[in-house]
Structures are given as C-alpha cells and as structure tokens.
Design a protein around this motif. Structure first.
Motif, mmCIF file in Angstrom:
data_model
loop_
_atom_site.group_PDB
_atom_site.id
_atom_site.type_symbol
_atom_site.label_atom_id
_atom_site.label_comp_id
_atom_site.label_asym_id
_atom_site.label_seq_id
_atom_site.Cartn_x
_atom_site.Cartn_y
_atom_site.Cartn_z
ATOM 1 N N ARG B 160 -30.665 31.759 -42.057
ATOM 2 C CA ARG B 160 -30.144 32.580 -43.156
ATOM 3 C C ARG B 160 -31.253 33.413 -43.806
ATOM 4 O O ARG B 160 -31.007 34.505 -44.288
ATOM 5 C CB ARG B 160 -29.485 31.700 -44.213
ATOM 6 C CG ARG B 160 -28.073 31.283 -43.870
ATOM 7 C CD ARG B 160 -27.411 30.574 -45.037
ATOM 8 N NE ARG B 160 -28.299 29.618 -45.660
ATOM 9 C CZ ARG B 160 -28.602 28.430 -45.148
ATOM 10 N NH1 ARG B 160 -28.064 28.070 -44.010
ATOM 11 N NH2 ARG B 160 -29.409 27.621 -45.775
ATOM 12 N N LEU B 161 -32.502 32.869 -43.812
ATOM 13 C CA LEU B 161 -33.604 33.639 -44.397
ATOM 14 C C LEU B 161 -33.861 34.894 -43.572
ATOM 15 O O LEU B 161 -34.098 35.973 -44.115
ATOM 16 C CB LEU B 161 -34.876 32.788 -44.473
ATOM 17 C CG LEU B 161 -34.851 31.592 -45.414
ATOM 18 C CD1 LEU B 161 -36.214 30.927 -45.457
ATOM 19 C CD2 LEU B 161 -34.459 32.013 -46.819
ATOM 20 N N ASN B 163 -31.640 36.331 -41.613
ATOM 21 C CA ASN B 163 -30.460 37.191 -41.808
ATOM 22 C C ASN B 163 -30.540 37.928 -43.149
ATOM 23 O O ASN B 163 -30.217 39.115 -43.235
ATOM 24 C CB ASN B 163 -29.174 36.363 -41.756
ATOM 25 C CG ASN B 163 -28.819 35.967 -40.334
ATOM 26 O OD1 ASN B 163 -29.365 36.512 -39.375
ATOM 27 N ND2 ASN B 163 -27.923 35.020 -40.183
ATOM 28 N N ALA B 164 -30.975 37.199 -44.194
ATOM 29 C CA ALA B 164 -31.081 37.825 -45.519
ATOM 30 C C ALA B 164 -32.060 38.990 -45.456
ATOM 31 O O ALA B 164 -31.813 40.060 -46.026
ATOM 32 C CB ALA B 164 -31.535 36.798 -46.558
ATOM 33 N N SER B 165 -33.168 38.794 -44.744
ATOM 34 C CA SER B 165 -34.154 39.865 -44.598
ATOM 35 C C SER B 165 -33.533 41.076 -43.903
ATOM 36 O O SER B 165 -33.747 42.221 -44.322
ATOM 37 C CB SER B 165 -35.354 39.338 -43.799
ATOM 38 O OG SER B 165 -36.133 40.391 -43.324
ATOM 39 N N ARG B 166 -32.730 40.819 -42.855
ATOM 40 C CA ARG B 166 -32.074 41.928 -42.142
ATOM 41 C C ARG B 166 -31.101 42.665 -43.058
ATOM 42 O O ARG B 166 -31.025 43.891 -43.051
ATOM 43 C CB ARG B 166 -31.319 41.410 -40.908
ATOM 44 C CG ARG B 166 -32.164 40.695 -39.867
ATOM 45 C CD ARG B 166 -33.139 41.610 -39.167
ATOM 46 N NE ARG B 166 -32.509 42.742 -38.509
ATOM 47 C CZ ARG B 166 -32.001 42.729 -37.279
ATOM 48 N NH1 ARG B 166 -32.073 41.627 -36.552
ATOM 49 N NH2 ARG B 166 -31.450 43.808 -36.752
#
Lengths: 346, 262
Positions: B160-161, B163-166
C-alpha cells in the motif's frame, strides 16, 4: 464527471461484474457494501492500481481506462492512511508536489492553508508512527489535497478511527467536500456514516451493483431484501398485493399502505424505529396490532423489542426510557402501530 | 525475585549441550595458540594476504550480490512470476549441494571444451586459478543468503505504501528510490553481511576452482596437511575473530531493523 461503463475485473479469488456507474462533479458518492463485497477493489481499479479486465472509464469525457496510475490526478486515501514511515509529516505532505509540477510558492501556500485547516501545526516535524489515528488521517488528507486532485477517493476513512475521533473526522470530511467543492468517492460499510456524508451512492454485493442513486432514495426505497436489510430496515417479509392494501403472505395480515406497490414488488419492510406504542382503542396509525413482548435485546442506548402478534413477529427499536416510563417488560401485552407511509415495498 | 518457570528450566537444560557443541571446539581452538604464535602468524605475509584476500573477495561477492540479487529479490517478493517456487528452489540450491560439486560444475562450464568457457577466455576472463573464479564461486554460495534476506525485507514493506506513492504521482522507479529502497536498505546491508560472512568461510568450492591465489580457508587446510594442527590454528583463530565481529554487527543491525518504524 466519472463514468464507469460495464467494468469487469477478474482476480483468481474474486471478480467485479458489469459495473456501470455515473458520478457527477462535486458529488459525495459512496460505495456501500459489506466486507468482501468488492468496493475497495473497485476503488483500486478506478485509481488504476489494478487493471480492469474489460469496460471503460471516463473522467471529464477523457478515456482514462488504461492511463497510468500516476497520471490520473485522482487521490486515494487508504483505510490505514499509508503514510511513509521514514518521512516526517511535512515530507509526507509534500511528497507528490514535485510530480505535479506545482510551483514552490503555490505548494507552500497550500501547505500552510491545509496545515492550519486540519490542525497539524504542532506535529509537522514528527514521524507518523508516533501520531494518533485522527492525526494520521488528517495528514493523509493533506498529502492528497495539496495536489488539488480532480477526485478524492476515500477507502473506509472512518473505520480505523477510535470512536472519539470518528465524529470529528465525519465533520472534517463534510467540511472538506463543502469548502473545496471536490468530487469525493468514499467506500464505507456503515450506512449511518453514508447517510450523513453522501448525496449519492451505490450498494455493492459480491462484486455487483445492487442499487444506485440518491442516498435518501436508497434509504427510503430499497429495491431488494439485501439493500433493505443493509440500510437498516427490519420486518422484511413476502407479501401479496390486494386492492388498497397488502397482505403478509401465508398469514393473511392486512397492512395499509400509502401508495400502491410496484408491479414487481414481492416484499415489504418496516423500519423498527417507525413502530410506536399506541392506545389499544386508537386508530391513529391505521396499522394497529396487539402483541406480546417476547424478547428485548440491547442496542446501545436503544433496545430492540420483539413483538409477537398471533401470526407474525414485529421488531421495533425504542429508547430505554420508553420502556421504563410505560412499565414494559418481557411477557407484557402492548398495542403498537405504524403509519402506512412507513411500509416500504420492493 | 523473578521466578523462572519449570518449563524454562527444562528448555535451558536441553539447550546446554547445543551451546557447548557450538562453543567448546571454538573456545578450545581460540585459546590454544599462544599470543606470540598469534602475533608471529600475523607477521607472515602469506597469511595476511590470504586473510585479506578472503575478506576482500568475499566483500566483492557481497557487493555483487547486492547489485545482481536486489532486482531478483524484488521480483520474487512483489510479482506473480510463473515458476516462482522453482526459481526460489534454485536460489536455495547452493545451501544444499556439496560445495566441491559447485567447484567442479564451475570448472566444467568454464573449461576450454565448453562454448561458454571459450567465450569467456576469448574476452579475457579466466576462472580457473584466478580471483575472478574465486569471486564467482563465493557469489554462488553466498547469493541465497542475500536474496532471502532482502526478499523478506521487500515483503515487510506494505504494498500500500508503494501504491500510495504511485497515486501521488510518482512513477515506478521514483517509488522504488523514494519509498522501497529507504525502507529496505538495512535488509540489503544485512544481506551483504550474510553473503560476505558465508563467503569468508567457503573452502570446498574455492579449493577446486582456485587453490592459488590462496584464501584463508585454503591456507588453513594447506598448513594443516603440511605442518599439522599447531601451524593451522592461529590462522583459523584470526578468521574466527573476524567472522565473530561480522556476526556481532549483523545481530546489532537486525535488532535495529526490528525496532525501526514500529
């Protein structure tokens, strides 16, 4: 405006089937469903993190179905906030600024405004792992909002919070939506949160949309037993149609209704809070019954009361004081009733 | 006073033979050579060279495992790859197979009778009897330790980290540099240390691929067969001391990994 057209997303263990949705600009739209219904998966698909198997997605009439996640200008706030543990609060909030080519001065102004609005002034140099759930959520919101996204996607934003932060967070989300005039898509399994925040929504079950539209219309006119029970309706039972009333199937109890049921309606439901005590001689409600209290269960400050008539058991929700004031208890016979407007057919 | 559970007493009693098995031979050997003998050993240029060669070539293998093993560890941790279990099994293979077999396999692959050997020879790369050959086999035996450590590191970073960056606009490469790497570099250091430590102790494969230039384990073996226990022991003690320091550092690092970001 966001349009999803016949979206299918197939994973080995789960799939979304034929999802078609239309979300208007500035809507506070909620995807509502029980755990495992596919609502978070749909959110990740809309974000571009998981590719759709088929179907199309349009944002402001641009086809973004295959656009890379970082180019969509949609912001996603995860349920657990997904803050970067090796960066402090300021670094977390500024993380995406360089990718959106936001001028430094503009970014700093937005940062200052967000930090002030969200009450983060005292923690800007701290690492996320030392902060409360409420603070983490506000940082995650600031991190997304500094980028001025087209749409804000929220994955169960209230479920990871302690009860003391829950109410504040609800107010904050409402304020953000109202002040920034931003389109919000929120995933939730709690209909009372949705009722407070959203103006439109869709109910999802097993990867399919069961019903969509205005939140109040979903609340008042559920189109299936699943949706009815999900939005808190009780006393759901099969019915037969008669001229100006309906009859509970097999037990021949007549129920007065305010308007004729739809042609395909085969069930009725009554909200438990719509059933009230009445004097036995009164015909105030048009639907009056006598029954025994067979069971009382606690529902926080309210109590669930099970009222057994000759052939049917009704369920009502009354405040504790109501029972105390009227001296009610298990075994007592009471008269109760409900208005024809309280009877929903689907 | 804090009371110790009877079960703990039992487990401590059962653990004692194992601790003794690990420590007694090493303690005996470590304290057997006199201080003069130890210092004299260090004045032998061949010994110092062999130890320095062992450490430097092992460190080379550790750095190569970082450069080549990191992408593979990332793919294994993050992606659904066809035949992933088979690849993981192949990576663990060097732990299982006898190490002289590794040396023989390397020689047969890089000999003049083999096209790969001829190709390497044509471009000036010699395996037999060279430091290049030693680094190759050390990398072979140490790589599983690096890959498994770093793969566990990548798996410990919630997807998720990334993904959050993306979702915040970062591309895949930026996300790796700004999120994944800062959260896993300690695992990489740990992996390099594990790989290096394993490589320092390697004897079986090295002795077949390159008896000369001599590494410390080969020299210990040579001194033992030519002059006996007394002359091989001090070199072994120096090697043990260095390995011990490496593992102390490793333990301290792994401790800091466990406490970081929690």
């Amino acid at each position: 405006m966001i349009q999803l057209n016949h979206i299918n997303l197939t994973l080995p263990e789960f799939s979304l089937k034929d999802i078609t949705l239309e979300i208007q600009k500035n809507d506070f739209f909620s995807l509502i469903g029980p755990t495992g219904s596919g609502k978070s998966l749909l959110l990740e698909g809309m974000m571009g993190l998981i590719p759709f198997s088929s179907g199309t997605m349009f944002l402001e009439n641009h086809d973004i179905t295959t656009l890379a996640v970082e180019k969509r200008n949609l912001a996603l706030v995860y349920q657990d906030f997904a803050l970067f543990p090796h960066l402090d609060v300021t670094q977390n909030i500024f993380y995406g600024v360089s990718y959106h080519k936001i001028p430094k001065l503009t970014a700093q102004k937005r940062f200052d405004a967000l930090v002030s609005t969200l009450g983060l002034e005292k923690i800007t140099k701290r690492r996320p792992q030392h902060l409360s759930g409420g603070e983490k959520q506000r940082i995650a919101l600031a991190r997304s909002l500094i980028l001025n996204p087209n749409v804000l996607l929220l994955d169960e934003p209230l479920s990871a919070l302690d009860p003391i932060f829950h109410e504040d967070a609800k107010q904050l989300l409402k304020k953000i939506h109202d002040d920034l005039e931003i389109t919000v898509i929120m995933v939730s399994h709690n209909f009372s949160d949705v009722l407070y925040l959203a103006n439109r929504g869709a109910i999802i079950k097993n990867g399919r949309i069961m019903q969509q539209g205005d939140i109040m219309s979903i609340f008042e006119q559920p189109n299936s037993t699943f949706t009815a029970s999900f939005v808190g309706m009780k006393n759901i039972t099969p019915i037969c149609r008669q001229n100006n009333h309906i009859v509970i199937k097999d037990i021949n109890i007549e129920i007065a209704i305010s308007h004729p049921p739809g042609i395909n309606d085969t069930y009725m439901g009554i909200r438990p809070e719509d059933i009230s005590l009445t004097a036995s001689s009164s015909n105030h409600f048009k639907n009056c019954f006598q029954g025994n209290i067979t069971k009382i269960t606690s529902h926080g400050i309210f109590l669930n009361i099970y009222l057994q008539t000759e052939n049917f058991q009704f369920e009502a929700i009354w405040p504790r004081s109501y029972l105390r004031d009227h001296g009610l208890d298990i075994g007592k016979t009471v008269a109760f009733g409900f208005h024809p407007e309280s009877v929903h057919t689907f | 006073m804090k009371r110790i559970e009877p079960l703990n007493w039992l487990f401590m009693f059962m653990s004692l033979p194992l601790i003794l098995l690990l420590t007694l031979p090493l303690i005996k050997m470590t304290f057997e050579p006199s201080m003069e003998m130890m210092i004299e050993t260090l004045s032998d240029k061949d010994v110092v060279n062999a130890i320095a060669r062992s450490i430097s070539l092992s460190f080379c293998a550790g750095i190569l495992s970082f450069a080549m093993g990191t992408p593979l560890a990332y793919l294994l941790a993050r992606k659904r790859i066809v035949g992933k279990k088979i690849i993981e099994g192949i990576i663990d293979l060097p732990i299982m197979i006898p190490h002289p077999v590794v040396g023989i396999a390397f020689l047969s692959l890089t000999g003049r009778n083999n096209p790969i050997g001829r190709f390497l020879s044509d471009i000036g790369i010699q395996i037999m009897g060279t430091q290049t050959g030693i680094v190759c086999v050390l990398l072979f035996v140490g790589l599983p330790f690096y890959i498994n450590t770093v793969k566990a590191g990548f798996e410990s970073v919630p997807i998720r980290l990334e993904n959050a960056s993306r979702t915040l606009g970062a591309g895949a490469f930026s996300t790796f540099v700004r999120i994944t790497f800062p959260l896993t570099w300690r695992h990489m250091i740990l992996g390099i240390i594990m790989c290096t430590a394993r490589a320092i102790s390697e004897f079986g494969a090295v002795v077949i691929v390159a008896y000369h230039p001599m590494t410390a384990p080969v020299m210990i073996y040579e001194r033992f067969t030519a002059y006996g226990l007394k002359y091989s022991q001090p070199i072994a003690v120096w090697l043990i001391l260095i390995s011990f320091i490496l593992f102390i550092v490793l333990r301290m690092l792994s401790k800091s990994i466990n406490h970081e970001y929690r």
